[in-house]
Motif scaffolding. Structure first.
Motif, PDB file in Angstrom:
ATOM      1  N   SER A  22       0.839  -1.197   0.000  1.00  0.00           N
ATOM      2  CA  SER A  22       0.000   0.000   0.000  1.00  0.00           C
ATOM      3  C   SER A  22       0.871   1.242   0.000  1.00  0.00           C
ATOM      4  N   GLN A  23       0.547   2.162  -0.915  1.00  0.00           N
ATOM      5  CA  GLN A  23       1.250   3.449  -1.001  1.00  0.00           C
ATOM      6  C   GLN A  23       0.236   4.560  -0.781  1.00  0.00           C
ATOM      7  N   PRO A  24       0.231   5.148   0.387  1.00  0.00           N
ATOM      8  CA  PRO A  24      -0.725   6.234   0.629  1.00  0.00           C
ATOM      9  C   PRO A  24      -0.390   7.447  -0.223  1.00  0.00           C
ATOM     10  N   SER A  25      -1.419   8.147  -0.713  1.00  0.00           N
ATOM     11  CA  SER A  25      -1.219   9.355  -1.523  1.00  0.00           C
ATOM     12  C   SER A  25      -0.732  10.502  -0.659  1.00  0.00           C
ATOM     13  N   LEU A  26       0.147  11.318  -1.242  1.00  0.00           N
ATOM     14  CA  LEU A  26       0.721  12.435  -0.499  1.00  0.00           C
ATOM     15  C   LEU A  26      -0.258  13.584  -0.410  1.00  0.00           C
ATOM     16  N   LYS A  27      -0.284  14.258   0.712  1.00  0.00           N
ATOM     17  CA  LYS A  27      -1.114  15.433   0.872  1.00  0.00           C
ATOM     18  C   LYS A  27      -0.475  16.608   0.146  1.00  0.00           C
ATOM     19  N   PRO A  28      -1.261  17.604  -0.291  1.00  0.00           N
ATOM     20  CA  PRO A  28      -0.678  18.773  -0.968  1.00  0.00           C
ATOM     21  C   PRO A  28       0.378  19.486  -0.147  1.00  0.00           C
ATOM     22  N   SER A  29       0.222  19.472   1.192  1.00  0.00           N
ATOM     23  CA  SER A  29       1.209  20.153   2.035  1.00  0.00           C
ATOM     24  C   SER A  29       2.542  19.417   2.077  1.00  0.00           C
ATOM     25  N   MET A  30       2.516  18.095   1.722  1.00  0.00           N
ATOM     26  CA  MET A  30       3.739  17.306   1.751  1.00  0.00           C
ATOM     27  C   MET A  30       4.514  17.393   0.439  1.00  0.00           C
ATOM     28  N   LEU A  31       3.907  17.937  -0.621  1.00  0.00           N
ATOM     29  CA  LEU A  31       4.586  18.040  -1.901  1.00  0.00           C
ATOM     30  C   LEU A  31       5.609  19.177  -1.847  1.00  0.00           C
ATOM     31  N   LYS A  32       6.766  18.921  -2.415  1.00  0.00           N
ATOM     32  CA  LYS A  32       7.847  19.905  -2.403  1.00  0.00           C
ATOM     33  C   LYS A  32       7.866  20.666  -3.721  1.00  0.00           C
ATOM     34  N   LYS A  33       8.229  21.920  -3.638  1.00  0.00           N
ATOM     35  CA  LYS A  33       8.361  22.732  -4.832  1.00  0.00           C
ATOM     36  C   LYS A  33       9.639  22.351  -5.575  1.00  0.00           C
ATOM     37  N   VAL A  34       9.583  22.435  -6.884  1.00  0.00           N
ATOM     38  CA  VAL A  34      10.711  22.059  -7.726  1.00  0.00           C
ATOM     39  C   VAL A  34      11.164  23.285  -8.511  1.00  0.00           C
ATOM     40  N   ASP A  35      12.372  23.174  -9.039  1.00  0.00           N
ATOM     41  CA  ASP A  35      12.924  24.228  -9.888  1.00  0.00           C
ATOM     42  C   ASP A  35      12.378  24.022 -11.300  1.00  0.00           C
ATOM     43  N   ILE A  36      11.625  24.978 -11.792  1.00  0.00           N
ATOM     44  CA  ILE A  36      10.981  24.806 -13.090  1.00  0.00           C
ATOM     45  C   ILE A  36      11.989  24.793 -14.233  1.00  0.00           C
ATOM     46  N   ASN A  37      13.216  25.262 -13.989  1.00  0.00           N
ATOM     47  CA  ASN A  37      14.229  25.238 -15.039  1.00  0.00           C
ATOM     48  C   ASN A  37      14.823  23.844 -15.224  1.00  0.00           C
ATOM     49  N   ASP A  38      14.609  22.938 -14.256  1.00  0.00           N
ATOM     50  CA  ASP A  38      15.169  21.584 -14.323  1.00  0.00           C
ATOM     51  C   ASP A  38      14.111  20.553 -14.658  1.00  0.00           C
ATOM     52  N   TYR A  52       2.892  17.568  -8.573  1.00  0.00           N
ATOM     53  CA  TYR A  52       3.636  18.769  -8.208  1.00  0.00           C
ATOM     54  C   TYR A  52       2.869  19.564  -7.156  1.00  0.00           C
ATOM     55  N   ASP A  53       3.544  20.531  -6.604  1.00  0.00           N
ATOM     56  CA  ASP A  53       2.919  21.394  -5.613  1.00  0.00           C
ATOM     57  C   ASP A  53       1.762  22.163  -6.259  1.00  0.00           C
ATOM     58  N   PRO A  54       0.609  22.306  -5.577  1.00  0.00           N
ATOM     59  CA  PRO A  54      -0.548  22.997  -6.186  1.00  0.00           C
ATOM     60  C   PRO A  54      -0.244  24.417  -6.622  1.00  0.00           C
ATOM     61  N   ASN A  55       0.678  25.088  -5.949  1.00  0.00           N
ATOM     62  CA  ASN A  55       0.998  26.469  -6.313  1.00  0.00           C
ATOM     63  C   ASN A  55       1.862  26.559  -7.569  1.00  0.00           C
ATOM     64  N   GLN A  56       2.406  25.407  -8.029  1.00  0.00           N
ATOM     65  CA  GLN A  56       3.270  25.410  -9.203  1.00  0.00           C
ATOM     66  C   GLN A  56       2.643  24.725 -10.412  1.00  0.00           C
ATOM     67  N   ARG A  57       1.493  24.136 -10.249  1.00  0.00           N
ATOM     68  CA  ARG A  57       0.932  23.336 -11.330  1.00  0.00           C
ATOM     69  C   ARG A  57       0.639  24.154 -12.576  1.00  0.00           C
ATOM     70  N   GLU A  58      -0.013  25.305 -12.421  1.00  0.00           N
ATOM     71  CA  GLU A  58      -0.338  26.125 -13.581  1.00  0.00           C
ATOM     72  C   GLU A  58       0.925  26.639 -14.267  1.00  0.00           C
ATOM     73  N   GLU A  59       1.918  27.001 -13.481  1.00  0.00           N
ATOM     74  CA  GLU A  59       3.155  27.500 -14.054  1.00  0.00           C
ATOM     75  C   GLU A  59       3.890  26.407 -14.819  1.00  0.00           C
ATOM     76  N   ILE A  60       3.904  25.176 -14.273  1.00  0.00           N
ATOM     77  CA  ILE A  60       4.565  24.062 -14.951  1.00  0.00           C
ATOM     78  C   ILE A  60       3.819  23.691 -16.219  1.00  0.00           C
ATOM     79  N   ARG A  61       2.506  23.672 -16.137  1.00  0.00           N
ATOM     80  CA  ARG A  61       1.714  23.340 -17.330  1.00  0.00           C
ATOM     81  C   ARG A  61       1.954  24.366 -18.444  1.00  0.00           C
TER      82      ARG A  61
END
Length: 450
Positions: A22-38, A52-61
């Motif tokens: 069993s792999q429990p799904s990660l909560k949004p608060s547990m997701l780490k922000k990534v460098d969009i250049n990488d 990805y982090d909810p605050n970065q999803r639109e930017e990554i898309r």
């Protein structure tokens, strides 16, 4: 339930077998922000947007949309027999279109180019919807930040509107008083009332046009001091602060100018408003229109045809070249002398008020045949006021009577309905009993109207 578990790969020695952990799904608060250049380019290495982090999803898309399509090279696609030859997809051909078929069973009709357009589909297809979403995402005005900005601007604008409405409510009695003053003492009020009367008098209209023009010009030249005195009286009555006209004018943004208050209010406000009114008045009653009305006034029978002017009537005929030829004008010239000499001596024409009464009496006495060119001028003069308020009200009533739901109405029925809609004052004087009696006498009917 398989997608909620991760398969555990068996070890080399075979100690552990394949099983699900069993792999429990990660909560949004547990997701780490990534460098969009990488962010990885290869689709096989990309994570899902939801990982990805909810605050970065639109930017990554949006970043992935801005990148060019990534197509790994050197991949050997499987061959398939099409006709008598073995064919396969070659990545050097160029960018190919498609949908989920490229990651599932594959597109296998490359030999038929028309199939590619069919595969892409119409405006309801997956391709078109993906393209529309991409274009909407790339537009800055489609973003949430832009929507919030516009909403804040609307709120600020409506806040100023609310202040204006509150100011109008507080000064409502004074506003009504000013409007009453404009209604009673307006310079153009007499002309406006004259043009709206049904029994319009051309002579009176000409005099009102000339008088109103002169009054507006005098008001522009000498009327500011009188208006300023009325404004000072208004300030004293309601205990308002008076503006010193000799002080330097300060703008609404608290900036000083190189002119006085008197110069601003007299030349930039007062004279500008009057110049616009005089210009609009001149556009409506230009030299040609005024000359036309002046020539028509020569037909007036008032005061035993005191306004009669043969030269003006000849000029009036020249304004209608389609109705009066050169020969007709020569005949009119000789006819006017005889007409004026006979009509002026006839007692029947001594107490007429306007050209309408004159035309009716000419028809009753048969003089419309004897002086047919003069009568033609009368008819043209009577047809002229087609732009008066009475005729405009007729057209307004016709729009209400003949609507989209009754657009197949005949001329006779339309005329009958317009009489009832326009001549309301006359119809109010007719009693219902008279209408029922007239309807009953038109023909024999089974029932009696009571």
């Amino acid at each position: 339930m398989e997608r909620y578990f991760k398969r555990n790969i068996s070890s080399v020695d075979g100690e552990t077998s394949s099983q699900y952990i069993s792999q429990p799904s990660l909560k949004p608060s547990m997701l780490k922000k990534v460098d969009i250049n990488d962010l990885p380019w290869d689709p096989a290495d990309r994570k899902r947007i939801s990982d990805y982090d909810p605050n970065q999803r639109e930017e990554i898309r949006r970043l992935y949309w801005q990148r060019e399509p990534y197509q790994p090279g050197g991949h050997v696609f499987p061959q398939k027999v099409i006709g008598s030859k073995e064919r396969r997809f070659v990545d050097q051909v160029g960018h190919q279109g498609g949908s989920d078929a490229f990651v599932s069973s594959g597109f296998n009709c490359w030999a038929k180019k028309k199939r590619l357009a069919t595969h892409a589909g119409d405006i309801t297809s997956f391709h078109y919807k993906a393209l529309q979403k991409c274009e909407d995402l790339m537009k800055p005005k489609q973003s949430i930040a832009y929507v919030f900005q516009r909403q804040s601007e609307r709120d600020a604008r409506w806040g100023s509107h609310h202040k204006t409405i509150l100011g109008l409510i507080s000064l409502f009695p004074e506003v009504v008083e000013v409007l009453e003053y404009v209604k009673e003492d307006g310079l153009t009020n007499a002309l406006s009332q004259a043009l709206q009367r049904k029994d319009q008098n051309i002579v009176e209209a000409v005099s009102l046009v000339n008088g109103t023009t002169s009054s507006l010009q005098r008001l522009r030249e000498d009327g500011f001091d009188e208006i300023l005195e009325h404004a000072y009286c208004f300030c004293e009555q309601y205990k308002l602060e008076r503006v010193n006209m000799d002080d330097v004018y300060i703008t609404s943004r608290n900036r000083k100018t190189n002119m006085t208050n008197r110069h601003y209010f007299e030349f930039d406000i007062f004279n500008t408003v009057l110049d616009r009114q005089i210009q609009e008045f001149g556009d409506r009653f230009g030299e040609v229109s005024t000359e036309l009305l002046s020539n028509i006034s020569a037909l007036s029978p008032r005061d035993s045809f005191s306004m009669f002017d043969k030269k003006k009537l000849i000029n009036l005929s020249k304004m209608y070249p389609c109705d009066f030829t050169h020969t007709d004008r020569e005949k009119l010239d000789g006819e006017l002398d005889v007409y004026y000499d006979i009509i002026r001596r006839d007692e029947k024409f001594a107490s007429l008020n306007g050209i309408t009464d004159l035309s009716k009496l000419m028809v009753e006495t048969g003089k419309d045949i004897s002086y047919r060119y003069v009568y033609r001028l009368l008819k043209l003069a009577l047809v002229l006021p087609v732009a008066t308020a009475t005729v405009e009200r007729c057209f307004s009533a016709m729009k209400l009577v003949k609507s989209e739901l009754r657009n197949r109405m005949g001329d006779d029925f339309l005329n009958d309905c317009l009489i009832g809609a326009i001549e309301k004052e006359a119809l109010l004087k007719i009693k219902d009993e008279a209408v029922m009696k007239r309807f009953q006498q038109m023909e024999d009917r089974r029932g009696q109207l009571n």
